[in-house]
Design a protein around this motif. Structure first.
Motif, PDB file in Angstrom:
ATOM      1  N   TYR A  29       0.996  -1.802   0.076  1.00  0.00           N
ATOM      2  CA  TYR A  29      -0.322  -0.114  -0.228  1.00  0.00           C
ATOM      3  C   TYR A  29       0.869   1.509   0.047  1.00  0.00           C
ATOM      4  O   TYR A  29       0.844   2.152  -0.823  1.00  0.00           O
ATOM      5  CB  TYR A  29      -0.759   0.279   1.322  1.00  0.00           C
ATOM      6  CG  TYR A  29      -1.647   0.775   1.409  1.00  0.00           C
ATOM      7  CD1 TYR A  29      -2.927   1.450   0.710  1.00  0.00           C
ATOM      8  CD2 TYR A  29      -0.843   2.420   2.120  1.00  0.00           C
ATOM      9  CE1 TYR A  29      -3.306   2.785   0.654  1.00  0.00           C
ATOM     10  CE2 TYR A  29      -2.365   3.618   1.961  1.00  0.00           C
ATOM     11  CZ  TYR A  29      -2.841   3.630   1.722  1.00  0.00           C
ATOM     12  OH  TYR A  29      -3.807   4.770   1.320  1.00  0.00           O
ATOM     13  N   LYS A  30       1.794   1.435   1.067  1.00  0.00           N
ATOM     14  CA  LYS A  30       2.703   2.516   1.354  1.00  0.00           C
ATOM     15  C   LYS A  30       2.924   2.176  -0.110  1.00  0.00           C
ATOM     16  O   LYS A  30       3.247   3.968  -1.268  1.00  0.00           O
ATOM     17  CB  LYS A  30       3.858   1.936   1.950  1.00  0.00           C
ATOM     18  CG  LYS A  30       2.910   2.380   3.139  1.00  0.00           C
ATOM     19  CD  LYS A  30       3.803   2.539   4.366  1.00  0.00           C
ATOM     20  CE  LYS A  30       3.534   2.396   6.098  1.00  0.00           C
ATOM     21  NZ  LYS A  30       3.909   2.168   7.076  1.00  0.00           N
ATOM     22  N   LYS A  31       4.108   1.632  -1.042  1.00  0.00           N
ATOM     23  CA  LYS A  31       4.334   1.595  -2.238  1.00  0.00           C
ATOM     24  C   LYS A  31       4.151   2.147  -3.439  1.00  0.00           C
ATOM     25  O   LYS A  31       3.789   3.610  -3.777  1.00  0.00           O
ATOM     26  CB  LYS A  31       5.429   0.753  -2.769  1.00  0.00           C
ATOM     27  CG  LYS A  31       5.899   0.566  -4.283  1.00  0.00           C
ATOM     28  CD  LYS A  31       6.768  -1.289  -4.393  1.00  0.00           C
ATOM     29  CE  LYS A  31       7.275  -0.911  -5.442  1.00  0.00           C
ATOM     30  NZ  LYS A  31       7.553  -2.566  -5.545  1.00  0.00           N
ATOM     31  N   LEU A  32       2.425   1.747  -2.905  1.00  0.00           N
ATOM     32  CA  LEU A  32       1.526   2.373  -4.106  1.00  0.00           C
ATOM     33  C   LEU A  32       1.191   4.125  -3.850  1.00  0.00           C
ATOM     34  O   LEU A  32       1.165   4.887  -4.722  1.00  0.00           O
ATOM     35  CB  LEU A  32       0.470   1.523  -4.395  1.00  0.00           C
ATOM     36  CG  LEU A  32       1.110   1.045  -5.308  1.00  0.00           C
ATOM     37  CD1 LEU A  32      -1.309   0.117  -5.613  1.00  0.00           C
ATOM     38  CD2 LEU A  32       0.782   0.253  -6.642  1.00  0.00           C
ATOM     39  N   ALA A  33       1.067   4.348  -2.892  1.00  0.00           N
ATOM     40  CA  ALA A  33       1.490   5.782  -1.817  1.00  0.00           C
ATOM     41  C   ALA A  33       1.589   7.012  -2.784  1.00  0.00           C
ATOM     42  O   ALA A  33       1.641   7.655  -3.057  1.00  0.00           O
ATOM     43  CB  ALA A  33       1.037   5.956  -0.895  1.00  0.00           C
ATOM     44  N   VAL A  34       2.782   5.624  -2.525  1.00  0.00           N
ATOM     45  CA  VAL A  34       4.115   6.976  -3.030  1.00  0.00           C
ATOM     46  C   VAL A  34       4.107   7.417  -4.083  1.00  0.00           C
ATOM     47  O   VAL A  34       4.998   8.627  -4.829  1.00  0.00           O
ATOM     48  CB  VAL A  34       5.193   5.902  -2.451  1.00  0.00           C
ATOM     49  CG1 VAL A  34       6.871   7.288  -3.041  1.00  0.00           C
ATOM     50  CG2 VAL A  34       6.156   6.228  -0.556  1.00  0.00           C
TER      51      VAL A  34
END
Length: 70
Positions: A29-34
């Motif tokens: 999720y964090k990877k996609l958010a960035v």
């Protein structure tokens, strides 16, 4: 980002398996958010434009210098 279709699951969107741990899901999720953060895309566009301007200026300076030598 695209709207989630009825057939797609959140696991597919995040790129994790259904048996993924909570930690794996959070990382994905964090990877996609960035990746999709608007400020980061805007910065990338500004940097690309700056590189193009510098390259163009360097090319013109190089051409003028060689034109005077000839």
């Amino acid at each position: 980002m695209e709207k989630l279709s009825d057939t797609a699951s959140y696991f597919e969107v995040l790129g994790v398996s259904r048996s993924a741990t909570e930690e794996d899901i959070n990382k994905a999720y964090k990877k996609l958010a960035v990746k999709y953060r608007a400020a980061r895309r805007a910065l990338a566009l500004v940097l690309a434009r700056t590189r193009r301007v510098r390259t163009h200026a360097r090319t013109r300076t190089h051409a003028r210098t060689h034109a005077l030598v000839l």
